[in-house]
Design a protein around this motif. Structure first.
Motif, PDB file in Angstrom:
ATOM      1  N   ARG A  43       0.836  -1.208   0.000  1.00  0.00           N
ATOM      2  CA  ARG A  43       0.000   0.000   0.000  1.00  0.00           C
ATOM      3  C   ARG A  43       0.870   1.258   0.000  1.00  0.00           C
ATOM      4  O   ARG A  43       0.576   2.241  -0.697  1.00  0.00           O
ATOM      5  CB  ARG A  43      -0.914  -0.026   1.237  1.00  0.00           C
ATOM      6  CG  ARG A  43      -2.055   0.969   1.219  1.00  0.00           C
ATOM      7  CD  ARG A  43      -2.956   0.760   2.417  1.00  0.00           C
ATOM      8  NE  ARG A  43      -3.617  -0.543   2.381  1.00  0.00           N
ATOM      9  CZ  ARG A  43      -3.428  -1.525   3.263  1.00  0.00           C
ATOM     10  NH1 ARG A  43      -2.583  -1.371   4.266  1.00  0.00           N
ATOM     11  NH2 ARG A  43      -4.087  -2.658   3.159  1.00  0.00           N
ATOM     12  N   LEU A  44       1.972   1.229   0.753  1.00  0.00           N
ATOM     13  CA  LEU A  44       2.874   2.376   0.795  1.00  0.00           C
ATOM     14  C   LEU A  44       3.544   2.587  -0.560  1.00  0.00           C
ATOM     15  O   LEU A  44       3.637   3.729  -1.043  1.00  0.00           O
ATOM     16  CB  LEU A  44       3.926   2.169   1.882  1.00  0.00           C
ATOM     17  CG  LEU A  44       4.967   3.278   2.035  1.00  0.00           C
ATOM     18  CD1 LEU A  44       4.311   4.613   2.360  1.00  0.00           C
ATOM     19  CD2 LEU A  44       5.996   2.899   3.103  1.00  0.00           C
ATOM     20  N   LEU A  45       3.992   1.505  -1.192  1.00  0.00           N
ATOM     21  CA  LEU A  45       4.615   1.636  -2.511  1.00  0.00           C
ATOM     22  C   LEU A  45       3.628   2.183  -3.536  1.00  0.00           C
ATOM     23  O   LEU A  45       3.987   3.026  -4.367  1.00  0.00           O
ATOM     24  CB  LEU A  45       5.167   0.292  -2.971  1.00  0.00           C
ATOM     25  CG  LEU A  45       6.279  -0.336  -2.131  1.00  0.00           C
ATOM     26  CD1 LEU A  45       6.819  -1.584  -2.823  1.00  0.00           C
ATOM     27  CD2 LEU A  45       7.391   0.648  -1.854  1.00  0.00           C
ATOM     28  N   ASP A  46       2.405   1.706  -3.478  1.00  0.00           N
ATOM     29  CA  ASP A  46       1.383   2.216  -4.399  1.00  0.00           C
ATOM     30  C   ASP A  46       1.149   3.709  -4.160  1.00  0.00           C
ATOM     31  O   ASP A  46       1.023   4.494  -5.114  1.00  0.00           O
ATOM     32  CB  ASP A  46       0.075   1.447  -4.213  1.00  0.00           C
ATOM     33  CG  ASP A  46       0.146   0.009  -4.701  1.00  0.00           C
ATOM     34  OD1 ASP A  46       1.103  -0.330  -5.426  1.00  0.00           O
ATOM     35  OD2 ASP A  46      -0.751  -0.782  -4.347  1.00  0.00           O
ATOM     36  N   HIS A  47       1.093   4.087  -2.895  1.00  0.00           N
ATOM     37  CA  HIS A  47       0.870   5.491  -2.530  1.00  0.00           C
ATOM     38  C   HIS A  47       1.991   6.382  -3.070  1.00  0.00           C
ATOM     39  O   HIS A  47       1.742   7.507  -3.538  1.00  0.00           O
ATOM     40  CB  HIS A  47       0.780   5.597  -1.008  1.00  0.00           C
ATOM     41  CG  HIS A  47       0.727   6.999  -0.478  1.00  0.00           C
ATOM     42  ND1 HIS A  47      -0.368   7.809  -0.640  1.00  0.00           N
ATOM     43  CD2 HIS A  47       1.659   7.726   0.199  1.00  0.00           C
ATOM     44  CE1 HIS A  47      -0.138   8.980  -0.077  1.00  0.00           C
ATOM     45  NE2 HIS A  47       1.082   8.957   0.439  1.00  0.00           N
ATOM     46  N   LEU A  48       3.219   5.879  -3.034  1.00  0.00           N
ATOM     47  CA  LEU A  48       4.371   6.662  -3.475  1.00  0.00           C
ATOM     48  C   LEU A  48       4.630   6.532  -4.971  1.00  0.00           C
ATOM     49  O   LEU A  48       5.482   7.245  -5.517  1.00  0.00           O
ATOM     50  CB  LEU A  48       5.625   6.221  -2.703  1.00  0.00           C
ATOM     51  CG  LEU A  48       5.604   6.507  -1.201  1.00  0.00           C
ATOM     52  CD1 LEU A  48       6.821   5.887  -0.532  1.00  0.00           C
ATOM     53  CD2 LEU A  48       5.540   8.004  -0.927  1.00  0.00           C
ATOM     54  N   GLY A  49       3.920   5.632  -5.636  1.00  0.00           N
ATOM     55  CA  GLY A  49       4.085   5.461  -7.069  1.00  0.00           C
ATOM     56  C   GLY A  49       5.322   4.672  -7.458  1.00  0.00           C
ATOM     57  O   GLY A  49       5.828   4.833  -8.575  1.00  0.00           O
ATOM     58  N   HIS A  50       5.798   3.804  -6.569  1.00  0.00           N
ATOM     59  CA  HIS A  50       6.977   2.989  -6.852  1.00  0.00           C
ATOM     60  C   HIS A  50       6.536   1.588  -7.281  1.00  0.00           C
ATOM     61  O   HIS A  50       6.021   0.817  -6.472  1.00  0.00           O
ATOM     62  CB  HIS A  50       7.878   2.887  -5.629  1.00  0.00           C
ATOM     63  CG  HIS A  50       8.469   4.187  -5.198  1.00  0.00           C
ATOM     64  ND1 HIS A  50       8.944   5.123  -6.102  1.00  0.00           N
ATOM     65  CD2 HIS A  50       8.661   4.718  -3.951  1.00  0.00           C
ATOM     66  CE1 HIS A  50       9.403   6.177  -5.428  1.00  0.00           C
ATOM     67  NE2 HIS A  50       9.238   5.954  -4.135  1.00  0.00           N
ATOM     68  N   GLU A  51       6.744   1.282  -8.542  1.00  0.00           N
ATOM     69  CA  GLU A  51       6.326  -0.017  -9.070  1.00  0.00           C
ATOM     70  C   GLU A  51       7.284  -1.130  -8.646  1.00  0.00           C
ATOM     71  O   GLU A  51       6.866  -2.262  -8.369  1.00  0.00           O
ATOM     72  CB  GLU A  51       6.252   0.050 -10.601  1.00  0.00           C
ATOM     73  CG  GLU A  51       5.710  -1.215 -11.255  1.00  0.00           C
ATOM     74  CD  GLU A  51       4.299  -1.554 -10.831  1.00  0.00           C
ATOM     75  OE1 GLU A  51       3.964  -2.768 -10.782  1.00  0.00           O
ATOM     76  OE2 GLU A  51       3.515  -0.626 -10.536  1.00  0.00           O
ATOM     77  N   ARG A  52       8.583  -0.807  -8.602  1.00  0.00           N
ATOM     78  CA  ARG A  52       9.601  -1.820  -8.311  1.00  0.00           C
ATOM     79  C   ARG A  52      10.703  -1.180  -7.472  1.00  0.00           C
ATOM     80  O   ARG A  52      11.172  -0.093  -7.808  1.00  0.00           O
ATOM     81  CB  ARG A  52      10.162  -2.377  -9.614  1.00  0.00           C
ATOM     82  CG  ARG A  52      10.847  -3.727  -9.508  1.00  0.00           C
ATOM     83  CD  ARG A  52      10.906  -4.390 -10.870  1.00  0.00           C
ATOM     84  NE  ARG A  52      11.574  -5.681 -10.813  1.00  0.00           N
ATOM     85  CZ  ARG A  52      12.744  -5.936 -11.389  1.00  0.00           C
ATOM     86  NH1 ARG A  52      13.363  -4.984 -12.082  1.00  0.00           N
ATOM     87  NH2 ARG A  52      13.295  -7.132 -11.290  1.00  0.00           N
TER      88      ARG A  52
END
Length: 261
Positions: free
Chosen positions: A74-83
């Motif tokens: 969820r945090l990665l999605d929020h920050l826009g980091h795919e990988r």
């Protein structure tokens, strides 16, 4: 700190630097500040994300069932980091391992330092540590429980307090106290990860352990290095369990070229 709010409460995080993203996941006796002497060297080349797991540091304890791997996604999605490049210490290392097993397409590389092994047959010394912590908490003596953990995870079994760098115990005492205060509610609501096979970890992996750490964790590190296909084992001669505190310069020097791959 920045915050991500959801139905379960508040996740707090920091973002520093620019470049390919690296996420640092802290130990279960610490919070995001355990990386204070490591992240500046990484932020010269990377966007560095540090966050507090639920019930640690400035993140609220969970108000319902949750999974650490879902929080990280969820945090990665929020920050826009795919990988991302993923780095975890102790319990944070186990979270990182579980994440790459659940979401292998989201991880570029993995570095874990002193992660636990689920279902491990712990030694008598580890059982005694757990019993001491449990007794202190049952008696309502949080200060004693903090000291039990400092003795085990910061000092370690192979040295005296005179061998530990001045100030480290004071740096860890507050974060450790917060983790113990929230331990029951986190344990009640944590659902744990889905099962996964270490042989399926698809990314380059570093497994690190301190040579002054509890013998159980030295054995566990060797197990991970043997089970994960593209894994390299690194031992830190001057570190106990918390390598980022004991040997931050050596750890940073190891991570910089590894994360550049």
């Amino acid at each position: 700190m920045l915050t991500l709010e959801d139905d379960l409460g508040r996740l707090s995080y920091l973002v520093t630097g620019d470049g390919p993203p690296v996420v640092l996941v802290h130990a279960g006796v610490a919070d995001h500040r355990m990386w204070d002497e490591v992240w500046p060297g990484l932020a010269e080349r990377h966007t560095v994300v540090r966050y507090d797991l639920r019930g640690f540091g400035e993140s609220a304890p969970p108000s319902g069932p949750f999974r650490e791997t879902d929080d990280l996604r969820r945090l990665l999605d929020h920050l826009g980091h795919e990988r991302v490049r993923l780095v975890g210490a102790s319990w944070g290392g186990r979270v990182a391992l579980d994440f790459v097993l659940a979401h292998p397409d989201r991880v570029h590389s993995l570095a874990v330092f002193s992660p636990p092994w689920r279902g491990y047959d712990w030694s008598a010394d580890m059982v005694a540590y757990d019993e001491k912590e449990t007794a202190a908490l049952a008696a309502g003596d949080l200060d004693a429980a903090v000291q039990v953990n400092l003795d085990m995870w910061l000092r370690g079994p192979a040295r005296t307090w005179e061998d530990v760098a001045t100030g480290l115990a004071d740096r860890l005492r507050g974060p450790l106290r917060t983790s113990l205060e929230n331990q029951d509610v986190v344990g009640t609501h944590s659902e744990g990860p889905a099962a996964g096979d270490l042989a399926t970890v698809p990314v380059p992996t570093l497994v690190g352990v301190g040579k002054l750490d509890v013998p159980d964790f030295q054995d566990i590190a060797r197990r991970y290095a043997a089970e994960i296909p593209d894994a390299t084992l690194v031992e830190f001669a001057t570190a106990a369990h918390l390598i980022a505190l004991d040997a931050p310069g050596e750890l940073t020097a190891l991570l910089v070229p590894f994360l550049a791959r």
